[in-house]
Design a protein around this motif. Structure first.
Motif, PDB file in Angstrom:
ATOM      1  N   ILE A  35     -11.086  -0.083   1.230  1.00  0.00           N
ATOM      2  CA  ILE A  35     -10.998  -1.100   0.175  1.00  0.00           C
ATOM      3  C   ILE A  35      -9.800  -0.766  -0.694  1.00  0.00           C
ATOM      4  O   ILE A  35      -9.723   0.328  -1.268  1.00  0.00           O
ATOM      5  CB  ILE A  35     -12.275  -1.123  -0.678  1.00  0.00           C
ATOM      6  CG1 ILE A  35     -13.498  -1.409   0.201  1.00  0.00           C
ATOM      7  CG2 ILE A  35     -12.165  -2.162  -1.792  1.00  0.00           C
ATOM      8  CD1 ILE A  35     -14.810  -1.102  -0.476  1.00  0.00           C
ATOM      9  N   ILE A  36      -8.868  -1.683  -0.797  1.00  0.00           N
ATOM     10  CA  ILE A  36      -7.689  -1.486  -1.640  1.00  0.00           C
ATOM     11  C   ILE A  36      -7.917  -2.249  -2.932  1.00  0.00           C
ATOM     12  O   ILE A  36      -7.916  -3.471  -2.963  1.00  0.00           O
ATOM     13  CB  ILE A  36      -6.405  -1.944  -0.928  1.00  0.00           C
ATOM     14  CG1 ILE A  36      -6.247  -1.187   0.395  1.00  0.00           C
ATOM     15  CG2 ILE A  36      -5.189  -1.709  -1.824  1.00  0.00           C
ATOM     16  CD1 ILE A  36      -5.026  -1.592   1.211  1.00  0.00           C
ATOM     17  N   GLY A  37      -8.166  -1.501  -4.008  1.00  0.00           N
ATOM     18  CA  GLY A  37      -8.479  -2.090  -5.303  1.00  0.00           C
ATOM     19  C   GLY A  37      -9.936  -1.893  -5.661  1.00  0.00           C
ATOM     20  O   GLY A  37     -10.824  -2.367  -4.935  1.00  0.00           O
ATOM     21  N   ALA A  38     -10.198  -1.185  -6.754  1.00  0.00           N
ATOM     22  CA  ALA A  38     -11.579  -0.925  -7.197  1.00  0.00           C
ATOM     23  C   ALA A  38     -11.917  -1.782  -8.399  1.00  0.00           C
ATOM     24  O   ALA A  38     -12.526  -1.325  -9.357  1.00  0.00           O
ATOM     25  CB  ALA A  38     -11.758   0.558  -7.529  1.00  0.00           C
ATOM     26  N   GLY A  39     -11.487  -3.055  -8.352  1.00  0.00           N
ATOM     27  CA  GLY A  39     -11.686  -3.961  -9.469  1.00  0.00           C
ATOM     28  C   GLY A  39     -12.762  -4.995  -9.206  1.00  0.00           C
ATOM     29  O   GLY A  39     -13.791  -4.709  -8.588  1.00  0.00           O
ATOM     30  N   GLY A  40     -12.523  -6.229  -9.658  1.00  0.00           N
ATOM     31  CA  GLY A  40     -13.539  -7.266  -9.605  1.00  0.00           C
ATOM     32  C   GLY A  40     -13.990  -7.614  -8.205  1.00  0.00           C
ATOM     33  O   GLY A  40     -15.155  -7.947  -7.998  1.00  0.00           O
ATOM     34  N   LEU A  41     -13.094  -7.567  -7.224  1.00  0.00           N
ATOM     35  CA  LEU A  41     -13.453  -7.819  -5.832  1.00  0.00           C
ATOM     36  C   LEU A  41     -13.922  -6.551  -5.124  1.00  0.00           C
ATOM     37  O   LEU A  41     -14.922  -6.542  -4.421  1.00  0.00           O
ATOM     38  CB  LEU A  41     -12.254  -8.417  -5.082  1.00  0.00           C
ATOM     39  CG  LEU A  41     -11.802  -9.807  -5.524  1.00  0.00           C
ATOM     40  CD1 LEU A  41     -10.445 -10.142  -4.916  1.00  0.00           C
ATOM     41  CD2 LEU A  41     -12.833 -10.858  -5.127  1.00  0.00           C
TER      42      LEU A  41
END
Length: 267
Positions: A35-41
């Motif tokens: 998973i690239i990005g540990a934000g809203g998505l």
């Protein structure tokens, strides 16, 4: 490998599904998703993949948890403010399911590191928040022959599509190149309702799970859009793979990865 009594109980609702069963659960436990990005998505996607028993989950993000993240990035809590997002995410996933191995990459994903980063994973989830990152992920996945789920959210709207090598158009087939810097408002400028991340990020997790299991129809050659205010989903057929695409076409002109410049919004 035989499932333990604890695993048989934990995944019992999966195992009774004819599309999953013990064999499918073993596939999940042996799979690797980045998973690239540990934000809203990325937050809901990571939590559902961990709960599902995806055996190895990588999570890449260079940022720290900010108070303004907590309205939508549900993998983080108030006490995590100031902590590296990848560390906060790892701790949450490991509390949820000790079966899961979590690899963290506290770095910006760039042209000089992304191919090595994605190489060992079976499926990639794009949880990023800006066009340069999305085109970079697309191009790297095409070059490395990796399937991935693209998604984006803003205000009360979201969209997603899936790329599988050799089976349909890539992101660049549809959108060609990033828009000029500042041409499109970021979610920091335009806003985003927090639950949008939960809806679209969970669908990304579902695409990864279906791909691993080899069941159902993926969003290959289709763009799924969601308008929360109208409570309306639409599936839009996409053009077939473009033979002149700069990265996946018959004679690609992009043979090296490029870092584009754009304002970043923390999804």
């Amino acid at each position: 490998m035989a499932l333990t009594d604890g695993q048989l109980e934990r995944y019992s609702r999966h195992i009774i599904l004819k599309e999953v069963g013990v064999k499918g659960q073993k596939k999940l436990l042996n799979s690797k998703v980045l998973i690239i990005g540990a934000g809203g998505l990325g937050a809901p996607a990571a939590m559902y993949l961990a709960a599902a028993g995806v055996g190895t989950i990588g999570i890449a993000d260079a940022d720290e948890v900010d108070l303004s993240n907590l309205q939508r990035q549900i993998i983080h809590a108030t006490e995590d403010v100031g902590k590296a997002k990848v560390q906060s995410a790892k701790e949450t996933m490991e509390r949820m399911n000790p079966d899961v191995i979590v690899h963290t990459y506290r770095k910006y994903v760039m042209a000089d590191n992304i191919q090595e980063l994605i190489r060992d994973y079976d499926f990639i989830i794009d949880g990023t928040d800006n066009f340069p990152a999305k085109f970079l992920i697309n191009d790297a996945c095409v070059m490395e022959k990796k399937p991935f789920s693209h998604a984006g959210i803003i205000r009360f709207k979201g969209q997603l599509m899936t790329y599988v090598p050799g089976q349909g158009p890539c992101y660049r087939c549809i959108f060609q190149s990033p828009p000029p810097k500042d041409a499109v408002p970021t979610c920091k400028q335009a806003g985003v309702i927090g639950a949008m991340g939960g809806v679209i990020g969970s669908l990304q997790a579902m695409e990864a799970i279906k791909y691993i299991l080899g069941v159902g129809e993926l969003l290959v050659g289709k763009l799924l859009t969601y308008d929360a205010l109208k409570m309306e989903f639409r599936t839009v057929p996409l053009p077939k793979k473009v033979s002149t695409c700069a990265v996946c076409g018959d004679h690609p002109t992009i043979t090296e990865l490029i870092d584009y410049e754009q304002a970043v919004c923390d999804l």
